[in-house]
Design an enzyme around this catalytic site. Structure first.
Site, PDB file in Angstrom:
ATOM      1  N   LYS A 187       2.525  18.764  49.143  1.00  0.00           N
ATOM      2  CA  LYS A 187       2.141  18.212  47.850  1.00  0.00           C
ATOM      3  C   LYS A 187       3.207  18.666  46.857  1.00  0.00           C
ATOM      4  CE  LYS A 187       0.329  18.736  44.220  1.00  0.00           C
ATOM      5  NZ  LYS A 187       0.906  18.520  42.833  1.00  0.00           N
ATOM      6  N   GLU A 262       2.756  32.887  46.242  1.00  0.00           N
ATOM      7  CA  GLU A 262       3.898  33.464  45.517  1.00  0.00           C
ATOM      8  C   GLU A 262       3.781  33.015  44.081  1.00  0.00           C
ATOM      9  OE1 GLU A 262       6.898  33.974  43.437  1.00  0.00           O
ATOM     10  OE2 GLU A 262       7.823  32.347  44.572  1.00  0.00           O
ATOM     11  N   CYS A 295      11.056  32.559  38.145  1.00  0.00           N
ATOM     12  CA  CYS A 295      10.077  33.636  38.285  1.00  0.00           C
ATOM     13  C   CYS A 295      10.745  34.982  38.523  1.00  0.00           C
ATOM     14  CB  CYS A 295       9.095  33.322  39.413  1.00  0.00           C
ATOM     15  SG  CYS A 295       9.849  33.131  41.035  1.00  0.00           S
ATOM     16  N   GLU A 392       3.648  35.849  31.134  1.00  0.00           N
ATOM     17  CA  GLU A 392       4.836  35.118  31.554  1.00  0.00           C
ATOM     18  C   GLU A 392       5.070  33.929  30.616  1.00  0.00           C
ATOM     19  OE1 GLU A 392       6.712  33.735  35.772  1.00  0.00           O
ATOM     20  OE2 GLU A 392       4.670  33.060  35.361  1.00  0.00           O
TER      21      GLU A 392
END
Length: 497
Positions: A187, A262, A295, A392
């Protein structure tokens, strides 16, 4: 198995590269009744309408993968390697097309695609196909028995990838999943699906058997949710945000499907007083690349107060030279933010920090390059508990804090819900000692971005569950089985002693 294929949609033409907007299921392109609009972050132009997967189409993809699994899993590792090496070759043949597509729909630098991402995508497929050969004929010898350790394929795998690095991260997961003998449903990210669509063409040209790789495009809340809810899945591998990961884990837990997650990062970048300050500043400027949508980036600058003024001056010099603009220009170093919602998010973090008393040393607003470009920004005068320090941002925004002792730097670095990566600059032995006290999945000493596919990758705390890379990828994508063969003839005994 019968799949009803609607008439193929008109292919999209993106800067001269033709790509299908349809799903890829059981070796065929499958159109959808529903579509979603895809816009370029470069200039907000409409790239086209992309197929949005329904529950029916997700079911078709999983059914196709399940039907293909017996044959694919029965092949030897050497046979699968031949398929996968051809797959990597076909990616290479389309290298320029991958570069154009990902620059247009994800805003990734064309130079980064050409020199880093596409070669790495090919390496991801080749490396894991080769590594799978090393998993054969493993044994553990004990006085009582010979243990034959098998890495058996798990079954149908769902792979869900993020928009900041769709090609690299899809192949990073596809490589071990397919090499292990699993079949896959991908996906792609709805904000950047085009390179995954082109991957289907490469797989088809490589002769991958129908159903081994399936790609269903769509939005996470609908298509993604249908996918993760299916009890036929054997594994779910996800890279993305913490809230989405929580939902995936909850749904997968109901079916007892193992997940690899992750997630985000808020990594510390520690600069000790004995660091090579110019090198540290040059590395810190790299944190703005890909518009900070990485990230791994060390976004929390923690600098010894004795050298902070010198360091900030050097960093400013490097930042002032950064070229912000169209990612298709080879000279560009900072491209656009992926989506209007994301640039609003980034601006919101900066505005709230300013309202709470933070100082903006540079940047802090939209860039004149266009509506979805943001100035490289440095925020200081922030408290450790401040939102911009703890959450973040995922944009070209760094925070700056100082410390007076190494112990304080370690405390500040570890005071975070995240634990993905980190960076520490200083005299090598001292910086290494500091690095060993930082609670993260990995940390670079006097460097950044050094990666090896054999090394473990993943985070601690809210930065994820599990590790990817080398042996660790196969431990997730395989069912480990111990075949125990006794050294001496065995006789059953019913005595109770």
């Amino acid at each position: 198995m019968t799949i009803t294929t609607r008439p193929a949609s008109t292919p999209l033409n993106i800067d001269g590269v033709v790509v299908s907007p349809d799903h890829y299921i059981n070796g065929e392109r499958v159109a959808a009744e529903q579509t979603f609009a895809l816009y370029s972050p470069i200039d907000q132009r409409l790239l086209g309408q992309v197929a949005c997967g329904s529950s029916e189409q997700v079911d078709m993809a999983i059914t196709a993968a399940a039907a293909a699994f017996p044959h694919w899993s029965a092949l030897s590792a050497e046979e699968r390697q031949r398929y996968l090496n051809r797959f990597a070759d076909e990616i290479g043949k389309r290298a320029d097309d991958f570069c154009v597509l990902e620059s247009n729909d994800a805003g990734v630098l064309l130079s980064r695609m050409r020199h880093g991402v596409v070669p790495r995508a090919m390496q991801n497929i080749r490396y894991f196909a080769e590594h799978a050969l090393q998993l054969q004929n493993r044994t553990l010898e004990t006085p009582q028995a010979l243990h034959r350790i098998r890495h058996d394929p798990a079954g149908v795998v769902a792979i869900i990838t993020p928009w900041n690095a769709p090609l690299m991260l899809t192949t990073w997961k596809l490589g071990p999943a397919l090499a292990a003998g699993n079949t896959v449903v991908v996906k792609p990210p709805e904000w950047a699906p085009l390179t995954c669509s082109l991957l289907a063409d490469a797989a088809d040209a490589a002769g991958l058997p129908a159903g081994v790789l399936n790609i269903v495009q769509g939005e996470g809340a609908s298509t993604g949710n249908h996918l993760i809810s299916d009890p036929r899945l054997a594994r779910i591998s996800f890279t993305g945000s913490v809230p989405t990961a929580r939902h995936i884990a909850q749904v997968a837990g109901g079916n007892l499907v193992p997940c690899s997650l992750e997630l985000g990062g808020k990594s510390p970048f520690i600069v000790l007083d004995d660091a090579d300050l110019d090198n540290a500043a040059a590395t810190a400027a790299l944190m703005y690349r890909n518009a900070g949508q990485v990230c791994l980036a060390g976004t929390r600058l923690l600098v010894d107060e004795k050298v902070v003024d010198t360091f900030v001056g050097l960093l400013r010099g490097y930042v002032e030279k950064l070229q912000v603009g169209d990612p298709r220009d080879e000279s560009t170093e900072v491209g656009p933010i992926i989506h209007p919602r994301q640039i609003e998010r980034v601006q919101g973090f900066v505005d709230r920090a300013r309202e709470q008393g933070a100082q903006i040393l540079w940047g802090g607003a939209a860039h004149h390059a266009g509506a979805q470009y943001f100035q490289p920004t440095l925020v200081t005068g922030v408290e450790q508990h401040a939102e911009i320090v703890q959450s973040e941002v995922f944009g070209p925004v760094l925070t700056l804090q100082t410390f007076s002792a190494v112990e304080e730097a370690i405390t500040l670095a570890n005071d975070s819900d995240y634990g993905l990566g980190g960076i520490c600059y200083g005299a090598t032995e001292r910086a290494t000692a500091v690095a060993e006290h930082i609670h993260t999945g990995f940390i670079w000493v006097n460097s950044f971005g050094i990666r090896d596919l054999a090394a473990p990758f993943g985070g601690c705390k809210r930065s994820g569950i599990g590790r990817e890379g080398g042996e660790w990828s196969f431990e997730f994508f395989c069912d480990i089985k111990d075949v125990v063969v006794p050294r001496q003839p065995f006789r059953a005994s019913f005595s109770h002693r």
